[in-house]
Design a protein around this motif. Structure first.
Motif, PDB file in Angstrom:
ATOM      1  N   VAL A  54       0.989  -1.087   0.017  1.00 35.30           N
ATOM      2  CA  VAL A  54       0.008  -0.060   0.008  1.00 35.30           C
ATOM      3  C   VAL A  54       0.968   1.222   0.089  1.00 35.30           C
ATOM      4  O   VAL A  54       1.840   1.235   0.998  1.00 35.30           O
ATOM      5  CB  VAL A  54      -0.878   0.226   1.250  1.00 35.30           C
ATOM      6  N   ILE A  55       0.813   2.116  -0.955  1.00 32.35           N
ATOM      7  CA  ILE A  55       1.717   3.329  -1.029  1.00 32.35           C
ATOM      8  C   ILE A  55       0.573   4.387  -1.121  1.00 32.35           C
ATOM      9  O   ILE A  55      -0.240   4.516  -2.172  1.00 32.35           O
ATOM     10  CB  ILE A  55       2.601   3.318  -2.351  1.00 32.35           C
ATOM     11  N   GLY A  56       0.645   5.526  -0.290  1.00 35.83           N
ATOM     12  CA  GLY A  56      -0.564   6.392  -0.233  1.00 35.83           C
ATOM     13  C   GLY A  56      -0.172   7.507  -1.252  1.00 35.83           C
ATOM     14  O   GLY A  56       0.882   7.805  -1.700  1.00 35.83           O
ATOM     15  N   GLU A  57      -0.974   8.644  -1.286  1.00 33.12           N
ATOM     16  CA  GLU A  57      -1.066   9.700  -2.240  1.00 33.12           C
ATOM     17  C   GLU A  57       0.118  10.596  -2.324  1.00 33.12           C
ATOM     18  O   GLU A  57       0.640  10.745  -3.618  1.00 33.12           O
ATOM     19  CB  GLU A  57      -2.331  10.351  -1.952  1.00 33.12           C
ATOM     20  N   THR A  58       0.703  10.844  -1.306  1.00 35.66           N
ATOM     21  CA  THR A  58       1.965  11.859  -1.134  1.00 35.66           C
ATOM     22  C   THR A  58       3.188  11.231  -0.932  1.00 35.66           C
ATOM     23  O   THR A  58       4.227  11.957  -0.714  1.00 35.66           O
ATOM     24  CB  THR A  58       1.845  12.930  -0.218  1.00 35.66           C
ATOM     25  N   ALA A  59       3.051   9.936  -1.239  1.00 36.77           N
ATOM     26  CA  ALA A  59       4.382   8.969  -0.879  1.00 36.77           C
ATOM     27  C   ALA A  59       5.421   9.215  -2.149  1.00 36.77           C
ATOM     28  O   ALA A  59       5.020   9.560  -3.309  1.00 36.77           O
ATOM     29  CB  ALA A  59       4.296   7.550  -0.552  1.00 36.77           C
ATOM     30  N   VAL A  60       6.538   9.463  -1.822  1.00 32.10           N
ATOM     31  CA  VAL A  60       7.660   9.234  -2.827  1.00 32.10           C
ATOM     32  C   VAL A  60       8.823   7.966  -2.639  1.00 32.10           C
ATOM     33  O   VAL A  60       9.152   8.055  -1.283  1.00 32.10           O
ATOM     34  CB  VAL A  60       8.502  10.646  -2.748  1.00 32.10           C
ATOM     35  N   VAL A  61       9.010   7.378  -3.650  1.00 36.16           N
ATOM     36  CA  VAL A  61       9.894   6.034  -3.591  1.00 36.16           C
ATOM     37  C   VAL A  61      11.086   6.419  -4.571  1.00 36.16           C
ATOM     38  O   VAL A  61      10.754   7.058  -5.734  1.00 36.16           O
ATOM     39  CB  VAL A  61       9.139   4.989  -3.835  1.00 36.16           C
ATOM     40  N   GLY A  62      12.139   6.549  -4.090  1.00 35.19           N
ATOM     41  CA  GLY A  62      13.320   6.866  -5.079  1.00 35.19           C
ATOM     42  C   GLY A  62      13.555   5.865  -5.817  1.00 35.19           C
ATOM     43  O   GLY A  62      12.894   4.768  -6.216  1.00 35.19           O
ATOM     44  N   ASN A  63      14.897   5.815  -6.562  1.00 31.78           N
ATOM     45  CA  ASN A  63      15.419   4.750  -7.562  1.00 31.78           C
ATOM     46  C   ASN A  63      15.958   3.694  -7.007  1.00 31.78           C
ATOM     47  O   ASN A  63      16.505   3.759  -6.154  1.00 31.78           O
ATOM     48  CB  ASN A  63      16.396   5.989  -8.639  1.00 31.78           C
ATOM     49  N   ARG A  64      15.656   2.543  -7.643  1.00 27.75           N
ATOM     50  CA  ARG A  64      16.397   1.316  -7.308  1.00 27.75           C
ATOM     51  C   ARG A  64      16.117   0.780  -5.854  1.00 27.75           C
ATOM     52  O   ARG A  64      16.704   0.327  -5.228  1.00 27.75           O
ATOM     53  CB  ARG A  64      17.886   1.397  -7.551  1.00 27.75           C
ATOM     54  N   VAL A  65      14.913   1.050  -5.460  1.00 31.23           N
ATOM     55  CA  VAL A  65      14.456   0.589  -4.086  1.00 31.23           C
ATOM     56  C   VAL A  65      13.815  -0.541  -4.461  1.00 31.23           C
ATOM     57  O   VAL A  65      13.227  -1.062  -5.282  1.00 31.23           O
ATOM     58  CB  VAL A  65      13.186   1.575  -3.574  1.00 31.23           C
TER      59      VAL A  65
END
Length: 336
Positions: free
Chosen positions: A221-232
């Motif tokens: 589950v990933i919320g609306e304002t979440a940010v996930v970087g590169n190569r995670v």
């Protein structure tokens, strides 16, 4: 980027090992033009080398697409070994002339329902992917991430056809593009179908980088304002959520090269530092320093990472040091 033409190639492993550029002569024979050093780092981001800024644009700038070539070669071999799958492999891969169209076909058929027809979804997916260079780059870097980091991923074609972590991630990318185009209701309709079909709930407004591994994917589950970087790398059951009904920027920010283990919960607008590792089952309620290891409920820093890039090594057990830490903390608590 338009579709890459379907040129004849040697078998893919041989092409890589030989490093040869081939063309078709007038009499139909293959002629070696020149021997060149195959551009591994440019075509396939070499995650094991921990390149900080891989030349991802070259994946879609080259005159050929080795990942698509690999997918087609694998599909042909599988069709010969398993004739019962030949029609499926033809319809899903061999009937198409580029990775984008094959992926659009696969996703449309996975997400269709009586009111969202496969033909409609295929048009939407194909149009978005064929006209978005960022997505063209991402779908290739993501499939390479599965090949490099998931030992259960047998081939490029198996990731394209069967891995719902990959499917849900690429479906999200289309929904995210639609959201940014102002087509928010359609983006939310796709989010709903992705959640129903794959068990992965990613808000289309969330921002997710390239080279992502959603291992299994179930329960993410990933919320609306979440940010996930590169190569995670995110294992199953990871939640990047808020802490209440407040609006605004309220979800976690995950730095590049971080690794979140199975069933990790991260709540609130907090930062998971670059190269950090969060052990399975942890509840994270405060910032995590870069290149640190955290574990527990609530999570505490229990050490630093020996390797710089835990998301690439996929080493996400807390080891005996964690249990020593827990034992000492429990003993100290009783003594007080």
């Amino acid at each position: 980027m338009g579709c890459v033409s379907d040129k004849r190639w040697e078998s893919f492993p041989e092409m890589l090992s030989a490093g040869l550029s081939l063309e078709e002569t007038e009499d139909g024979e293959q002629a070696t033009l020149e021997s060149v050093q195959f551009p591994y780092e440019k075509v396939f981001p070499v995650y094991a080398m921990s390149l900080s800024k891989p030349d991802t644009d070259s994946v879609v700038n080259l005159g050929h697409d080795p990942i698509w070539d690999a997918v087609r070669e694998e599909a042909k071999l599988e069709a010969e070994k398993e004739p019962i799958l030949s029609s499926f492999l033809y319809a899903s891969i061999l009937a198409h002339d580029c990775l984008e169209k094959a992926l659009a076909f696969v996703l449309a058929n996975r997400l269709q329902n009586p009111t969202l027809l496969a033909t409609q979804l295929m048009d939407i997916f194909s149009h978005v992917m064929m006209n978005d260079r960022d997505i063209q780059r991402s779908i290739r870097l993501d499939v390479q991430a599965f090949i490099d980091r998931d030992p259960a991923c047998l081939s490029y074609s198996s990731a394209l056809l069967y891995l719902k972590g990959y499917h849900s991630l690429q479906s999200y990318r289309v929904a995210h593009a639609l959201w940014n185009q102002g087509r928010k209701l359609l983006a939310l309709a796709l989010q709903s179908r992705i959640s129903e079909v794959f068990g992965v709930d990613i808000h289309p407004a969330a921002k997710i980088g390239d080279g992502i591994l959603l291992d299994h994917g179930t329960g993410v589950v990933i919320g609306e304002t979440a940010v996930v970087g590169n190569r995670v790398s995110l294992m199953h059951g990871v939640t990047l959520g808020g802490t209440g009904k407040e609006t605004g920027d309220r979800h976690p920010k995950v730095g590049d090269l971080a690794l979140l283990g199975a069933c990790v919960t991260v709540l609130g607008n907090i930062q998971i530092g670059e190269g950090a590792m969060v052990a399975a089952g942890s509840l994270v309620l405060k910032h995590v320093p870069p290149h640190s290891m955290v574990a527990g409920t609530p999570a505490q820093v229990i050490g630093s990472m020996d390797e710089q890039d835990p998301s690439l090594t996929m080493n996400h057990d807390a080891t005996k040091e964690f249990f020593k830490h827990v034992a000492v903390g429990s003993r100290d608590g009783r003594s007080k």
